[in-house]
Write an enzyme that holds these catalytic residues in place. Structure first.
Site, mmCIF file in Angstrom:
data_model
loop_
_atom_site.group_PDB
_atom_site.id
_atom_site.type_symbol
_atom_site.label_atom_id
_atom_site.label_comp_id
_atom_site.label_asym_id
_atom_site.label_seq_id
_atom_site.Cartn_x
_atom_site.Cartn_y
_atom_site.Cartn_z
ATOM 1 N N SER A 241 0.789 -1.286 0.049
ATOM 2 C CA SER A 241 0.218 0.051 0.089
ATOM 3 C C SER A 241 0.908 1.205 -0.059
ATOM 4 O O SER A 241 2.002 1.009 0.106
ATOM 5 C CB SER A 241 -0.920 0.013 1.288
ATOM 6 O OG SER A 241 -0.029 0.574 2.356
ATOM 7 N N LYS A 242 0.289 2.541 0.106
ATOM 8 C CA LYS A 242 1.083 3.614 -0.123
ATOM 9 C C LYS A 242 2.015 3.794 0.882
ATOM 10 O O LYS A 242 3.035 4.417 0.928
ATOM 11 C CB LYS A 242 -0.022 4.973 0.138
ATOM 12 C CG LYS A 242 -0.887 5.158 -1.078
ATOM 13 C CD LYS A 242 -0.676 6.618 -1.288
ATOM 14 C CE LYS A 242 -1.566 7.080 -2.805
ATOM 15 N NZ LYS A 242 -2.881 6.591 -2.911
ATOM 16 N N ARG A 243 1.538 3.135 2.116
ATOM 17 C CA ARG A 243 2.822 3.108 3.166
ATOM 18 C C ARG A 243 4.084 2.762 2.997
ATOM 19 O O ARG A 243 5.118 3.095 3.435
ATOM 20 C CB ARG A 243 2.079 2.379 4.366
ATOM 21 C CG ARG A 243 1.065 2.784 5.241
ATOM 22 C CD ARG A 243 0.793 1.976 6.384
ATOM 23 N NE ARG A 243 0.538 0.584 5.943
ATOM 24 C CZ ARG A 243 1.135 -0.330 6.329
ATOM 25 N NH1 ARG A 243 2.152 -0.455 7.016
ATOM 26 N NH2 ARG A 243 0.766 -1.671 5.857
ATOM 27 N N HIS A 244 3.941 1.927 1.798
ATOM 28 C CA HIS A 244 5.553 1.463 1.382
ATOM 29 C C HIS A 244 5.945 2.183 0.513
ATOM 30 O O HIS A 244 7.146 1.744 0.027
ATOM 31 C CB HIS A 244 5.225 -0.320 0.735
ATOM 32 C CG HIS A 244 4.563 -1.063 1.931
ATOM 33 N ND1 HIS A 244 3.172 -1.621 2.020
ATOM 34 C CD2 HIS A 244 5.210 -1.874 2.990
ATOM 35 C CE1 HIS A 244 3.049 -2.327 2.739
ATOM 36 N NE2 HIS A 244 3.882 -2.574 3.293
ATOM 37 N N GLY A 245 5.528 3.269 0.367
ATOM 38 C CA GLY A 245 6.202 4.047 -0.539
ATOM 39 C C GLY A 245 5.279 4.388 -1.903
ATOM 40 O O GLY A 245 4.299 4.069 -1.925
#
Ligand code: GLU
Ligand code: ZN
Length: 469
Positions: A241-245
């Site tokens: 997800s976005k959290r991973h960049g």
């Protein structure tokens, strides 16, 4: 029979790398089998779909080189078709009108949950009396599919037989009260009308597939062959997800990833070429692609590996081509006022150290701008002794006197200066690198000196000499 496959992104967001991988597998499969790859924009959610996102999705697919066959299809241009099919089902009593408003549904759901009961649509509108029906006849209504009793099963190419009890599925909406179709409905109609033979998509769609199979059965249509791909996980093993960049394909372009490297990387996220082969061109991927070598376990998105792979691809490009790619991601504020010849030399010397196109600026800033400051640790290590100033001074004089400023004369000037002071060349080379580049590491110094040219080198040495005073 030649396969016909499709990718069906919704233009409610960017093209995610997960969707890009799905597109790639479909594309590879079509190419390998001599079939067709269709692009269908699933823009049935009029409020959330935008033309801008459609354009960006198209741009992303084109950048990756995943060109589609046939024209581009939009579900929003096919609303009348879905309506026609829905009315057919209504006539045959396979679906029924539901007048419940969103709020009514939410409130009944809330009550069920408060009583710790699982909620699925309670068939209120299926059981309306004739009188109720009359009263509601002019109200907005959705159409719900009447889910029969029994079991649904299908053979997934990757997971084998999958089954589900119909009692776990609610009477789902096929046409909303505004007349637009839901995803499951439009998807089945289109996959049927476009004669899609294989559906390759993410595992997160398995629950949809059961509903879709029910629709195929009611229409009396042959369902396609399904392959559900495992998810892509981030480095912490949770769903990517976005959290991973970055997760949008165009973000990778901006970061200086080459499309051919991203293709190669995505291909190996859940599929293997066998024999541990890792670097594969598009043609090699097509050649060796088969659904049989898909992996059942989730793939982990390893950004380091992507960077490594990108570095391999960068290294294989000619200097000219690499420069072209670097220019494409934009010189930005660093608009260059250097001649092409000079820039090409910088490209050549940095190439094997670059892992991303943007590294060109990180690694080579000093070729285009005098360093503003010197690396702190470098100052402590290489600018520590007073002798350094004298050494650089002599070197500067030597350089100034050189008629031919080339690798050979440069190296000779450095070596003779070292000999004169009775020291190892390294004691000159390290401070010099710091003086010229502001850094302690980098490519071969002799080459840097040669590329920078006499004028810049002398100027920077002078600046360092002043700094050392
Ligand atoms: N619009 C759906 C999605 O983007 C398509 C899924 C499918 O391939 O059926 O997830
Ligand atoms: Zn209802």
């Amino acid at each position: 029979m030649k396969p016909i496959v499709r990718i069906a992104p919704s233009p409610t967001g960017f093209l995610h790398v997960g969707t890009a991988r799905v597109a790639l597998y479909n594309w590879l499969f079509a190419k390998k089998e001599g079939g067709k790859f269709i692009l269908r924009i699933e823009d049935t959610d009029i409020k959330r779909s935008t033309a801008e996102m459609t354009d960006l999705i198209i741009e992303s697919l084109k950048w990756l080189g995943l060109e589609w066959d046939e024209e581009l299809y939009f579900q929003s241009k096919r609303f009348h078709i879905y309506k026609k099919y829905a009315e057919e089902l209504l006539r045959d009593g396979i679906c029924y009108p539901c007048y419940c408003t969103h709020n009514e549904l939410e409130s009944r759901k809330g009550i069920a949950i408060a009583q710790k009961k699982a909620w699925k649509y309670d068939r209120k509108c299926l059981n309306l009396s004739d009188e109720d029906k009359k009263g509601l006849a002019r109200m907005p209504r959705a159409l719900r599919f009447f889910v029969p009793e029994g079991k649904i099963e299908f053979d997934d190419k990757l997971h084998g037989k999958l089954e589900k009890d119909c009692s776990d599925i609610e009477d789902f909406v096929i046409l909303k009260s505004d007349g637009t179709p839901t995803y499951n409905f439009a998807c089945v109609i289109d996959d049927h009308e476009f004669k899609i033979t294989h559906i390759i998509r993410g595992e997160d769609h398995i629950s949809n597939t059961f509903k879709q199979i029910l629709l195929y059965q009611k229409f009396g249509w042959e369902p396609p062959i399904f392959t559900h791909l495992p998810l892509i996980l981030g480095s912490d093993r949770s769903k990517l997800s976005k959290r991973h960049g970055a997760i949008s394909v165009l973000d990778y372009r901006e970061q200086g990833i080459l499309p051919e490297a991203l293709i190669n990387f995505l291909a190996l996220l859940g599929w293997s070429a066998g024999e541990d082969r890792e670097i594969l061109s598009k043609d090699e991927l097509i050649d060796s692609f088969s659904l049989e070598r898909l992996s059942k376990t989730p793939a982990v998105f390893d950004y380091q590996k992507l960077e490594w792979m990108n570095g391999e691809y960068i290294n294989k490009l000619s200097d000219e081509e690499l420069l072209k790619r670097i220019s494409k991601i934009g010189f930005g504020s660093r608009e260059l006022n250097f001649d092409r010849e000079y820039i090409l030399k910088v490209v050549a010397i940095l190439k094997e150290r670059m892992r991303k196109l943007t590294d060109f600026w990180e690694l080579g800033a000093y070729f285009f701008k005098e360093p503003k400051e010197y690396d702190k640790e470098g100052i402590e290590k290489h600018f520590k002794y007073p002798e350094t100033q004298k050494r650089l001074l002599l070197l500067e004089t030597r350089f100034s006197g050189l008629k031919d400023f080339n690798l050979e004369t440069i190296e000779k000037a450095i070596r003779t200066t070292a000999e004169e002071f009775g020291i190892k060349a390294a004691l000159i080379i390290h401070p010099m690198r710091l003086a010229l580049t502001g850094r302690t590491v980098g490519p071969s110094l002799f080459h840097i000196v040669e590329i920078l040219g006499k004028e810049r080198v002398v100027k920077r040495l002078n600046k360092a000499i002043k700094f050392l005073r």
